[in-house]
Motif scaffolding. Structure first.
Motif, PDB file in Angstrom:
ATOM      1  N   ILE A  23       0.668  -1.445  -0.194  1.00 35.03           N
ATOM      2  CA  ILE A  23       0.097   0.155  -0.040  1.00 35.03           C
ATOM      3  C   ILE A  23       0.547   1.123  -0.603  1.00 35.03           C
ATOM      4  O   ILE A  23       0.699   1.672  -0.995  1.00 35.03           O
ATOM      5  CB  ILE A  23      -0.508  -0.293   1.114  1.00 35.03           C
ATOM      6  N   ARG A  24       2.010   0.905   0.739  1.00 32.30           N
ATOM      7  CA  ARG A  24       3.063   2.414   0.844  1.00 32.30           C
ATOM      8  C   ARG A  24       3.586   2.574  -0.616  1.00 32.30           C
ATOM      9  O   ARG A  24       3.601   3.516  -0.767  1.00 32.30           O
ATOM     10  CB  ARG A  24       4.018   2.642   1.615  1.00 32.30           C
ATOM     11  N   SER A  25       3.696   1.216  -1.426  1.00 33.05           N
ATOM     12  CA  SER A  25       4.553   1.628  -2.459  1.00 33.05           C
ATOM     13  C   SER A  25       3.847   2.206  -3.160  1.00 33.05           C
ATOM     14  O   SER A  25       4.316   2.911  -4.556  1.00 33.05           O
ATOM     15  CB  SER A  25       4.752   0.638  -2.988  1.00 33.05           C
ATOM     16  N   ARG A  26       1.990   1.891  -3.536  1.00 32.19           N
ATOM     17  CA  ARG A  26       1.483   1.833  -4.334  1.00 32.19           C
ATOM     18  C   ARG A  26       0.930   4.040  -4.174  1.00 32.19           C
ATOM     19  O   ARG A  26       0.506   4.608  -5.356  1.00 32.19           O
ATOM     20  CB  ARG A  26       0.062   1.473  -4.177  1.00 32.19           C
ATOM     21  N   LEU A  27       1.001   3.827  -3.224  1.00 37.37           N
ATOM     22  CA  LEU A  27       1.014   5.279  -2.790  1.00 37.37           C
ATOM     23  C   LEU A  27       1.989   6.173  -2.563  1.00 37.37           C
ATOM     24  O   LEU A  27       1.829   7.917  -3.311  1.00 37.37           O
ATOM     25  CB  LEU A  27       0.420   5.832  -0.820  1.00 37.37           C
ATOM     26  N   ARG A  31       1.260  10.003  -6.006  1.00 33.87           N
ATOM     27  CA  ARG A  31       1.646  10.564  -4.745  1.00 33.87           C
ATOM     28  C   ARG A  31       3.049  11.264  -6.358  1.00 33.87           C
ATOM     29  O   ARG A  31       2.989  12.939  -6.182  1.00 33.87           O
ATOM     30  CB  ARG A  31       3.463  11.016  -3.756  1.00 33.87           C
ATOM     31  N   LYS A  32       3.708  10.619  -6.151  1.00 32.84           N
ATOM     32  CA  LYS A  32       4.757  10.599  -7.539  1.00 32.84           C
ATOM     33  C   LYS A  32       4.355  11.773  -9.124  1.00 32.84           C
ATOM     34  O   LYS A  32       4.991  12.019  -9.653  1.00 32.84           O
ATOM     35  CB  LYS A  32       6.042  10.084  -7.938  1.00 32.84           C
ATOM     36  N   GLY A  33       3.442  10.366  -9.252  1.00 36.40           N
ATOM     37  CA  GLY A  33       2.595  10.955 -10.079  1.00 36.40           C
ATOM     38  C   GLY A  33       1.607  11.753 -10.569  1.00 36.40           C
ATOM     39  O   GLY A  33       1.641  12.512 -11.653  1.00 36.40           O
ATOM     40  N   THR A  34       1.125  12.631  -9.429  1.00 37.01           N
ATOM     41  CA  THR A  34       0.553  13.058  -9.246  1.00 37.01           C
ATOM     42  C   THR A  34       1.028  14.517  -8.435  1.00 37.01           C
ATOM     43  O   THR A  34       1.214  14.468  -7.459  1.00 37.01           O
ATOM     44  CB  THR A  34      -1.286  13.099  -8.984  1.00 37.01           C
ATOM     45  N   GLN A  43      -8.765  13.272  -5.532  1.00 43.23           N
ATOM     46  CA  GLN A  43      -7.479  12.148  -6.081  1.00 43.23           C
ATOM     47  C   GLN A  43      -7.100  12.855  -4.421  1.00 43.23           C
ATOM     48  O   GLN A  43      -6.198  11.303  -3.728  1.00 43.23           O
ATOM     49  CB  GLN A  43      -6.633  12.428  -6.487  1.00 43.23           C
ATOM     50  N   GLN A  44      -6.898  13.512  -3.468  1.00 43.20           N
ATOM     51  CA  GLN A  44      -6.606  14.416  -2.318  1.00 43.20           C
ATOM     52  C   GLN A  44      -7.684  12.889  -0.896  1.00 43.20           C
ATOM     53  O   GLN A  44      -7.262  12.736  -0.115  1.00 43.20           O
ATOM     54  CB  GLN A  44      -6.444  15.420  -2.093  1.00 43.20           C
ATOM     55  N   SER A  45      -9.019  12.960  -1.781  1.00 35.67           N
ATOM     56  CA  SER A  45      -9.574  12.287  -0.372  1.00 35.67           C
ATOM     57  C   SER A  45      -8.891  10.736  -0.585  1.00 35.67           C
ATOM     58  O   SER A  45      -8.923   9.727   0.700  1.00 35.67           O
ATOM     59  CB  SER A  45     -11.300  12.564  -1.308  1.00 35.67           C
TER      60      SER A  45
END
Length: 138
Positions: A23-27, A31-34, A43-45
Motif C-alpha cells: 500500500i505504501r508503495s502504491r501511494l 504521489r509521484k504521478g500527481t 485524488q486528495q480524498s
C-alpha cells in the motif's frame, strides 16, 4: 478469555507487513504521478483515506483477530488482560462488540472492544489472513 484456535498472530503480522508495504508503495507511486498542487479533491480524498488506514494499522499497534462475527484488535485485548491479573474475567460476544467483565471483591467493571471490521474491509476483500479466536471459559 480468548484463545487463538486458527491461524497465528506471527503469520498474520508478517502478512500485514507485506500488505502495508504494498500500500505504501502504491501511494508513493501515486504521489509521484500527481503534483500536490494539481491533485483533485477526489485524488486528495483517496490519499487521505489510505494515509489514515496506514496510521491506524501500524503492525506495532494493531493485531486484528476474528472473534465470532466481529474483528477486534487483539493487542488492546492483551494489554487489558495483563492489567487484570488477579481479577475474575469473563468475555461475552454481543452484537457489535466483545464485552470483558472483570471483578474482584472490591472492584467491578466492564470493557468493550468494538468491531473494527468496517476498518478492515479494504484488506479483507483482497486477503483473509486474520487469525480466529474463540471465547474459552476457565
Amino acid at each position: 478469555m480468548l484463545e487463538i484456535v486458527e491461524g497465528s498472530l506471527d503469520e498474520s503480522k508478517e502478512e500485514m507487513k507485506l500488505l502495508l508495504k504494498q500500500i505504501r508503495s502504491r501511494l508513493s507511486q501515486f504521489r509521484k504521478g500527481t503534483h500536490h498542487s494539481k491533485r483533485t479533491d477526489q485524488q486528495q480524498s483517496y490519499l487521505d483515506k489510505w494515509d489514515a488506514f496506514l496510521d491506524r494499522f501500524k503492525v506495532s499497534q494493531m493485531a486484528p483477530v476474528k472473534v465470532g462475527h466481529i474483528i477486534i484488535n487483539y493487542k488492546v485485548y492483551g494489554q487489558l488482560i495483563k492489567k487484570l491479573k488477579g481479577f475474575s474475567v469473563q468475555c461475552e460476544l454481543q452484537d457489535r462488540c466483545l464485552v470483558i467483565y472483570y471483578e474482584k471483591p472490591s472492584v467491578k467493571g466492564e470493557m468493550r472492544l468494538f468491531d473494527i471490521s468496517h476498518l478492515t474491509k479494504e484488506i479483507v476483500e483482497n486477503k483473509d489472513f486474520f487469525p480466529r479466536a474463540e471465547i474459552i471459559d476457565y
